[in-house]
Design an enzyme around this catalytic site. Sequence first.
Site, short mmCIF file in Angstrom:
data_model
loop_
_atom_site.label_atom_id
_atom_site.label_comp_id
_atom_site.label_asym_id
_atom_site.label_seq_id
_atom_site.Cartn_x
_atom_site.Cartn_y
_atom_site.Cartn_z
N CYS A 45 1.40 7.38 18.26
CA CYS A 45 0.56 5.93 19.43
C CYS A 45 1.67 5.10 19.49
O CYS A 45 1.30 4.11 20.76
CB CYS A 45 -1.34 6.02 18.11
SG CYS A 45 -2.14 7.09 18.65
N HIS A 50 -2.37 -0.72 21.98
CA HIS A 50 -3.02 0.60 21.45
C HIS A 50 -4.84 0.69 21.69
O HIS A 50 -5.45 -0.30 21.23
CB HIS A 50 -3.08 1.24 20.33
CG HIS A 50 -2.70 2.68 20.66
ND1 HIS A 50 -2.78 3.76 21.69
CD2 HIS A 50 -3.59 3.31 19.63
CE1 HIS A 50 -2.87 4.51 21.22
NE2 HIS A 50 -3.75 4.35 19.68
N ASN A 82 -8.38 7.54 24.07
CA ASN A 82 -7.18 7.35 23.34
C ASN A 82 -6.36 8.13 23.86
O ASN A 82 -5.90 9.39 23.81
CB ASN A 82 -7.11 7.27 21.55
CG ASN A 82 -5.99 7.60 20.96
OD1 ASN A 82 -5.19 7.23 21.85
ND2 ASN A 82 -5.95 7.87 19.39
#
Length: 332
Positions: free
Chosen positions: A113, A253, A283
């Site tokens: 990420c 994020h 995500n």
Amino acid sequence: MIRAAITGVASYVPEKVLTNFDLEKMVDTNDEWIVSRTGIRERRVAAKGEASSDMSVKAITKLLEETGVKAEEIDAIIVATITPDMVFPSTAALIQEKIGANKAWGYDLSGACSGFLFALKSGAALIQTGHKKVIVVGIDTMSSILDYTDRNTCILFGDGGGAVLLEPTEDENYGIIDEILLIDGSGADALHMKAGGSRKPATHETVDAREHYIYQDGKSVFKRASIDMANVSLEILEKNDFKAEDVDIFIPHQANKRIIDMAARRAGFKDNQVLLNIDKYGNTTGGTLPLGLDEVVREKRIKDGDLVLLAAFGAGYTWGSVLLRYGPSRKA
Ligand code: UT7
């Protein structure tokens, strides 16, 4: 002093939408649980055979069209991804060939990420040592490593990402100002893929044991993400003599709306300073930050010279923040 400036951004998400209601038919879950625990309403899923390089090429083609840059002008391509088309060759090489960037070199970077932040730093270092045009991609085809029988993980992730163009500038009104980047391998147990690497190559047994999918201990990751993403955001602002109110947009994020809310509150941001698009995309791992940046630029929530703070936390653990002034936008 030469800084790396982001002079263009573009993104791509696949057409197919997978809603929470679709997932209700696949695993024991429901829309209310997913929305209240994560903020996600839907996510995109790549078409059969659509890989990370294909999505990257869509984003880069748009980026080159909009900035008027030719593929042969590109010096390097850096791809932040944990879902490369193949273990080797690199996704960067596949992209190079597809777009005809015949003077470029490049590589893939595995930072999960936080991969896009790590790749931005790498790209900036290339710019500061003589490269003129570097493409930095953040992309993931998470559907290729998701177990759609595991409700703990399959509801969380989606496919997509984006690309930015980095160029040198000596104008202090633009460019990457600073970054704080960290890894902590003690987090490996909490978020990983068990098989398919050199420790445990693919066998019938690993496939039968469903070990080629994401494993996550959500609670452990949640605790670290909500604290560390806030701390690293505060730290970079303090280090550079900025306050939360100086930031035009905070792009965190997008793993969980509750993590974003906690981090934003702890760092002192108001709601209108925070980019939130997890409801649409879930995500997307390495894809999340360039997708978010593209959204705020396209919707004119920021303009050239505005102060942008990017922050992420993910597998590794990896985490960090990048502070920059957006632009100057290059127009075709
Ligand atoms: O980008 C990489 C970094 N990743 C992250 O930052 C993710 C961090 N973690 C999280 O976002 C959260 O931990 C999750 C969203 C993954 C889970 O949320 P949670 O509030 O920590 O839920 P939980 O794991 O404590 O589960 C609560 C309950 C459990 O049931 P019991 O044991 O209390 O009876 C789960 O089995 O919710 C159950 N559950 C579900 N129920 C409906 C877990 N997943 C689901 C589901 N639908 N999809």
